[in-house]
Structure formats: C-alpha cells, structure tokens
Design a protein around this motif. Structure first.
Motif, mmCIF file in Angstrom:
data_model
loop_
_atom_site.group_PDB
_atom_site.id
_atom_site.type_symbol
_atom_site.label_atom_id
_atom_site.label_comp_id
_atom_site.label_asym_id
_atom_site.label_seq_id
_atom_site.Cartn_x
_atom_site.Cartn_y
_atom_site.Cartn_z
ATOM 1 N N LEU A 35 1.064 -1.270 -0.071
ATOM 2 C CA LEU A 35 -0.019 0.216 -0.298
ATOM 3 C C LEU A 35 1.251 0.932 -0.294
ATOM 4 C CD1 LEU A 35 -3.017 0.479 0.470
ATOM 5 C CD2 LEU A 35 -2.952 0.327 2.843
ATOM 6 N N LEU A 36 0.581 1.963 -1.043
ATOM 7 C CA LEU A 36 1.772 2.870 -1.288
ATOM 8 C C LEU A 36 0.529 4.181 -1.279
ATOM 9 C CD1 LEU A 36 3.866 3.746 -2.612
ATOM 10 C CD2 LEU A 36 3.610 4.408 -4.805
ATOM 11 N N VAL A 37 1.043 4.968 0.392
ATOM 12 C CA VAL A 37 0.691 6.087 1.245
ATOM 13 C C VAL A 37 1.286 7.887 0.713
ATOM 14 C CG1 VAL A 37 -0.102 7.004 3.227
ATOM 15 C CG2 VAL A 37 -0.208 4.470 2.959
ATOM 16 N N ILE A 61 -1.195 -5.030 9.617
ATOM 17 C CA ILE A 61 0.173 -5.526 9.069
ATOM 18 C C ILE A 61 0.796 -6.228 10.363
ATOM 19 C CG2 ILE A 61 1.948 -3.591 9.024
ATOM 20 C CD1 ILE A 61 0.575 -0.864 9.190
ATOM 21 N N GLU A 62 0.671 -6.561 10.889
ATOM 22 C CA GLU A 62 1.218 -7.434 11.965
ATOM 23 C C GLU A 62 0.639 -8.991 11.156
ATOM 24 O OE1 GLU A 62 -0.733 -6.204 15.506
ATOM 25 O OE2 GLU A 62 0.675 -5.005 16.180
ATOM 26 N N ASN A 63 -0.539 -9.348 10.484
ATOM 27 C CA ASN A 63 -0.807 -10.116 10.767
ATOM 28 C C ASN A 63 0.128 -10.728 8.913
ATOM 29 O OD1 ASN A 63 -1.891 -11.738 12.415
ATOM 30 N ND2 ASN A 63 -3.434 -10.237 12.360
ATOM 31 N N GLY A 64 0.734 -9.526 8.111
ATOM 32 C CA GLY A 64 1.052 -9.547 6.735
ATOM 33 C C GLY A 64 0.319 -10.240 6.491
ATOM 34 N N TYR A 65 -0.968 -8.805 6.077
ATOM 35 C CA TYR A 65 -1.666 -9.110 5.051
ATOM 36 C C TYR A 65 -1.506 -7.604 4.300
ATOM 37 C CZ TYR A 65 -4.664 -12.170 7.917
ATOM 38 O OH TYR A 65 -5.204 -13.226 8.356
ATOM 39 N N VAL A 66 -0.571 -6.757 5.108
ATOM 40 C CA VAL A 66 -0.542 -5.369 3.910
ATOM 41 C C VAL A 66 0.927 -4.894 5.197
ATOM 42 C CG1 VAL A 66 -2.011 -4.183 5.920
ATOM 43 C CG2 VAL A 66 -1.353 -3.262 3.233
ATOM 44 N N GLN A 67 1.453 -4.193 3.712
ATOM 45 C CA GLN A 67 2.570 -3.285 4.056
ATOM 46 C C GLN A 67 2.646 -2.165 3.976
ATOM 47 O OE1 GLN A 67 5.910 -5.680 1.782
ATOM 48 N NE2 GLN A 67 7.447 -4.893 3.801
ATOM 49 N N LEU A 68 2.617 -1.227 4.478
ATOM 50 C CA LEU A 68 3.031 0.125 3.825
ATOM 51 C C LEU A 68 3.811 0.830 3.835
ATOM 52 C CD1 LEU A 68 0.693 1.959 7.439
ATOM 53 C CD2 LEU A 68 -0.819 0.762 4.821
ATOM 54 N N PHE A 69 4.063 1.811 2.284
ATOM 55 C CA PHE A 69 4.856 2.147 1.755
ATOM 56 C C PHE A 69 4.650 3.674 2.038
ATOM 57 C CE2 PHE A 69 5.817 -1.998 0.418
ATOM 58 C CZ PHE A 69 7.465 -2.081 0.680
ATOM 59 N N CYS A 70 5.184 4.897 3.233
ATOM 60 C CA CYS A 70 4.738 5.762 3.416
ATOM 61 C C CYS A 70 5.584 6.508 2.522
ATOM 62 C CB CYS A 70 4.337 5.909 3.937
ATOM 63 S SG CYS A 70 3.468 5.134 5.462
ATOM 64 N N VAL A 71 5.388 7.601 2.014
ATOM 65 C CA VAL A 71 6.873 8.758 1.130
ATOM 66 C C VAL A 71 6.260 9.705 1.807
ATOM 67 C CG1 VAL A 71 6.687 6.923 -1.070
ATOM 68 C CG2 VAL A 71 4.824 8.834 -1.469
ATOM 69 N N GLY A 72 7.691 11.040 1.462
ATOM 70 C CA GLY A 72 6.354 12.289 1.331
ATOM 71 C C GLY A 72 6.529 13.220 0.271
ATOM 72 N N ILE A 117 0.949 -3.343 -6.642
ATOM 73 C CA ILE A 117 0.540 -2.331 -5.200
ATOM 74 C C ILE A 117 -0.791 -1.393 -5.919
ATOM 75 C CG2 ILE A 117 1.703 -0.234 -4.797
ATOM 76 C CD1 ILE A 117 3.919 -1.163 -6.585
ATOM 77 N N TYR A 118 -1.001 -1.053 -4.440
ATOM 78 C CA TYR A 118 -2.617 0.273 -4.090
ATOM 79 C C TYR A 118 -1.933 0.915 -3.825
ATOM 80 C CZ TYR A 118 -5.929 -3.807 -4.280
ATOM 81 O OH TYR A 118 -6.990 -5.190 -4.816
ATOM 82 N N THR A 119 -2.417 2.939 -3.921
ATOM 83 C CA THR A 119 -2.277 4.023 -3.421
ATOM 84 C C THR A 119 -3.345 4.160 -2.466
ATOM 85 O OG1 THR A 119 -3.504 4.502 -5.613
ATOM 86 C CG2 THR A 119 -0.696 4.011 -5.472
#
Length: 250
Positions: A35-37, A61-72, A117-119
């Motif tokens: 998940l691109l944030v 997140i903890e269960n490995g269903y989703v991973q966050l990529f938080c950009v500036g 990837i989702y945004t």
C-alpha cells in the motif's frame, strides 16, 4: 514498536534523481499487499503514523496482510506555492510522478512482493493516489482515495500546460474515449473514492461527484462513496474509512 505492539518499521532517506534532492520514506510491516501511502498536503512520511492511521490497521500489518510504504511530498513547491512560477510548479508535479513510478515502485522492497500495489491517501494525498493509479493502471491495482480533489484549478487557477493536464484526473479522463485501452484496465482494478458531506468537504463532494459522472460516461466500474453530513474532512473520519475500505479489497 507502533501503538504499543511490535511491528517491523524501516526508515529510508535517499537521493532522488528525478527530484534532485533527498527524499524520505517509511516501510511498515514485513509482507502482504503493498500500500503506497501519500501524505496530506505538504506532509511527511511519518504523518500517517502520527495521525493514527497505522494504528487502526495494525492487525492487518502485523498479520502480513498489508505492508505500508509511506512517501514524502514536494507539495510545498508544486501545489501549495501559489505565488510561485506556474511552469516550474507543474514541472515539479510531473517530476514527482516520475519519482514514484521510476524510483519508488521498482524497488525490491515494494516490487519484490509479487503482489500489485495499491495507492492511498487523505485530502491532497488522495489526489496523488488517484492520479498515480489512473495514469498507470499497469503498475497499480487500485486506489483508496479519502477526501480528494481531482482537478488542478484549486491550486493553479485556469493555468494549464501539458504537465498540468497529465496530473489532473478530471481533465485527462474527460479527454479519454470509451474505447481507450485504459478503460478495460480500470475495470480490472479497484478504484475507491470516498468523501464525507460534513465540514470542509464541499469542494471534495463536488469533485468526487464529477469523477463519478466521468467514470459512468466511460463505463468504468468505480466505487464513489459519499458518507453523511456529519462526516468531516479530518483524521478521525479517515481513521474509520481506511479499515472499512481495506476490508473490501484485502
């Protein structure tokens, strides 16, 4: 440790060729759907955590269903610099697009998952999230856009150049024919646009409504969801909306 529970978190600060500066991003989680944030206007990668958005989906997140990529962002020099040179501002807007697609997306951390990837984002972050997904449906599986505005006129007035057109979903979607190859791709994606109808949401209601009309004209199956008149343009509501919509796509 995020929200009192252990969660893998990695911080990066790296030079961007596209933007000719160092850019930061933060990764939360170890596996799952990427998940691109995008941050809200003029925001930073840590804002998502600071405003409680990471906490409301920490189980996913903890269960490995989703991973966050938080950009500036570089909003302060593009969207927000209303006294600045419009051509330079629009150039930077386009360079930010290239930064995301050519520098962030190909990274093994985000691209090595084998999952598309989702945004996502809130307010102006939703604008970025939607724009990236609609411009590159080959790269992105969908978007969850909360309280976005989908034209450039709020920030650039009537000024339009090629870069402005390319970063304004309402402009380029309305220039698109129903037999454009992206229409088929859009219908294989999850496009979710949501806004409330409470305080500070008037412009977003109007803009999201225009997006719905445009999707309908193109026969694109997008979910444009309008929440109630008590639902404001603010973090407490976005914290409710994010887990709700993620529950529909994960």
């Amino acid at each position: 440790v995020v929200g009192g529970i252990f969660m893998e978190k990695r911080y990066y600060s790296e030079y961007s060729q596209c933007l000719d500066r160092n850019m930061d991003f933060i990764v939360y989680g170890h596996s799952g759907v990427p998940l691109l944030v995008f941050p809200a206007q003029d925001g930073h990668p840590q804002d998502y955590e600071n405003f409680g958005m990471v906490d409301v989906i920490k189980d996913k997140i903890e269960n490995g269903y989703v991973q966050l990529f938080c950009v500036g962002s570089i909003d302060e020099e593009s969207y927000s610099d209303e006294m600045g040179d419009k051509a330079r501002r629009s150039y930077l807007l386009e360079q930010f697009y290239y930064y995301i697609c050519d520098e962030i997306v190909p990274r093994k951390e985000i691209n090595g998952t084998g999952k598309m990837i989702y945004t996502t984002g809130c307010s102006l972050g939703a604008t970025h999230a939607t724009n990236m997904m609609l411009r590159r449906p080959d790269l992105f599986m969908g978007c969850v856009a909360l309280s976005g505005y989908y034209d450039t006129d709020l920030f650039f007035g009537q000024y339009v150049d090629e870069n402005i057109y390319n970063n304004s979903p309402l402009k380029y979607l309305n220039g698109m024919s129903r037999n454009h190859p992206y229409v088929d791709l859009y219908n294989q994606r999850h496009i979710i646009l949501c806004c409330g109808q409470g305080a500070w949401e008037d412009e977003m209601v109007k803009s999201t409504g225009l997006m719905k009309e445009t999707f309908d004209r193109l026969s694109v199956n997008a979910w444009c969801d309008f929440w109630g008149s008590d639902v404001n343009h603010d973090w407490p509501w976005w914290r409710k909306q994010l887990p709700y919509f993620l529950g529909h796509i994960l």
